[in-house]
Design an enzyme around this catalytic site. Structure first.
Site, PDB file in Angstrom:
ATOM      1  N   ILE A  97       0.816  -1.229   0.000  1.00  0.00           N
ATOM      2  CA  ILE A  97       0.000   0.000   0.000  1.00  0.00           C
ATOM      3  C   ILE A  97       0.844   1.270   0.000  1.00  0.00           C
ATOM      4  CG2 ILE A  97      -2.018  -1.052   1.074  1.00  0.00           C
ATOM      5  CD1 ILE A  97      -1.083   0.043   3.726  1.00  0.00           C
TER       6      ILE A  97
ATOM      7  N   LYS B 239      14.622  -1.602   8.989  1.00  0.00           N
ATOM      8  CA  LYS B 239      13.647  -2.590   8.532  1.00  0.00           C
ATOM      9  C   LYS B 239      13.715  -3.760   9.498  1.00  0.00           C
ATOM     10  CE  LYS B 239      10.643  -4.509   5.747  1.00  0.00           C
ATOM     11  NZ  LYS B 239       9.300  -3.959   5.525  1.00  0.00           N
TER      12      LYS B 239
ATOM     13  N   ASP C  53      13.750  -3.391   1.403  1.00  0.00           N
ATOM     14  CA  ASP C  53      13.038  -2.134   1.583  1.00  0.00           C
ATOM     15  C   ASP C  53      13.939  -1.020   2.113  1.00  0.00           C
ATOM     16  OD1 ASP C  53      10.759  -3.383   0.693  1.00  0.00           O
ATOM     17  OD2 ASP C  53       9.907  -3.684   2.686  1.00  0.00           O
TER      18      ASP C  53
ATOM     19  N   GLU D  64      10.427   0.682   9.983  1.00  0.00           N
ATOM     20  CA  GLU D  64       9.398   0.194   9.070  1.00  0.00           C
ATOM     21  C   GLU D  64       9.036  -1.247   9.407  1.00  0.00           C
ATOM     22  OE1 GLU D  64       8.553  -0.876   4.390  1.00  0.00           O
ATOM     23  OE2 GLU D  64      10.230   0.457   4.870  1.00  0.00           O
ATOM     24  N   GLY D  65       7.744  -1.481   9.597  1.00  0.00           N
ATOM     25  CA  GLY D  65       7.270  -2.816   9.918  1.00  0.00           C
ATOM     26  C   GLY D  65       7.108  -3.675   8.684  1.00  0.00           C
TER      27      GLY D  65
ATOM     28  N   GLY E 110       3.984  -5.357   6.649  1.00  0.00           N
ATOM     29  CA  GLY E 110       2.529  -5.463   6.537  1.00  0.00           C
ATOM     30  C   GLY E 110       1.844  -4.615   7.598  1.00  0.00           C
TER      31      GLY E 110
ATOM     32  N   ALA F 256       0.305   8.115  -6.859  1.00  0.00           N
ATOM     33  CA  ALA F 256       0.571   6.779  -7.386  1.00  0.00           C
ATOM     34  C   ALA F 256       1.790   6.830  -8.299  1.00  0.00           C
ATOM     35  CB  ALA F 256      -0.644   6.271  -8.146  1.00  0.00           C
ATOM     36  N   GLY F 257       2.660   5.854  -8.159  1.00  0.00           N
ATOM     37  CA  GLY F 257       3.854   5.808  -8.988  1.00  0.00           C
ATOM     38  C   GLY F 257       5.012   6.630  -8.464  1.00  0.00           C
TER      39      GLY F 257
END
Length: 240
Positions: A13, A37, A50, A109-110, A112, A201-202
């Site tokens: 997301i 991360k 990530d 950052e988790g 999910g 988006a993008g």
């Protein structure tokens, strides 16, 4: 805000790109930034994860990854299948606290959503945030279905006494539908927290130099940006 925990209401997301935008805005303001991360899943040893993607987009951040597992699964499940040690919430908290001693901002950052399990004991990112006493930023999708998952995440945070810093829409469509436009007003209502940004988006496909220049314009001042929620809502919200 020396440590900010970033979670999503689900997967895919825009959580990593949002993390990169927050990092880029902080770097533009002259702050030193580390990105942690907690557990990287679904990536081969020779592939960037990530944290590396955040560094590619945002610039000179300290990128740290505590563990990596090959299967694209929840960290606890991926660790079990790989026959490797899991990452425990206390390890996440300890690593973040250590990074905070020599960085102005640490972004954790988790994987999910908030309650995705990291170990067999059921440890989650929420447990790490509690240990740190850190605020949590929630990244949510724009469209239909986001109100339920965002409210559930907000309720869980508050039940644990955690500070919900706000909500960022991880991917705002170029041609938003009615649900997306209405959600601009409804997301702050159901979460009880401010809307702190909307990434186009993008955004993650932009050239890094363009990404770094644009990132502050996607985020509200609390996240180091210039984005105005009311003005954005006024341009997008449909008439009653």
């Amino acid at each position: 805000m020396p440590v900010l925990v970033i979670t999503g209401t689900g997967t895919e997301i825009g959580k990593t790109v949002t993390t990169a935008a927050v990092a880029a805005a902080a770097l533009a303001a002259g702050r030193t930034v580390a990105v942690l991360k907690a557990a990287q899943t679904g990536v081969r040893p020779d592939e960037p994860g990530d944290a590396e993607e955040v560094a590619r987009l945002a610039g000179a951040v300290t990128a740290t990854e505590l563990a990596r597992y090959p299967d694209p699964l929840a960290p606890a499940t991926a660790a079990r299948r790989a026959g490797r040690a899991p990452v425990h919430p206390r390890e996440i908290a300890e690593a973040a606290a250590k990074l905070a001693t020599d960085h102005d901002l640490v972004l954790v950052e988790g994987a999910g959503g908030l309650l995705v399990r990291f170990d067999a004991a059921g440890g989650t990112l929420a447990d790490a945030a509690q240990s740190l006493g850190a605020p949590v930023l929630v990244v949510a999708p724009a469209g239909l279905g986001t109100l339920n998952t965002t409210e559930l995440t907000a309720r869980e945070l508050r039940s644990r006494g955690l500070d919900l810093a706000g909500v960022v829409i991880g991917s705002w469509p170029e041609a938003p539908d009615l649900a997306s436009r209405c959600n601009l007003a409804d997301l702050p209502d159901v979460s009880g927290a401010p809307l702190l940004g909307a990434l186009p988006a993008g955004a993650g496909a932009l050239d890094p130099a363009r990404f770094r220049v644009a990132a502050p314009g996607w985020l509200a001042p609390r996240l180091g940006g210039t984005w105005d929620a009311e003005a954005f809502r006024g341009r997008q919200t449909p008439p009653a």
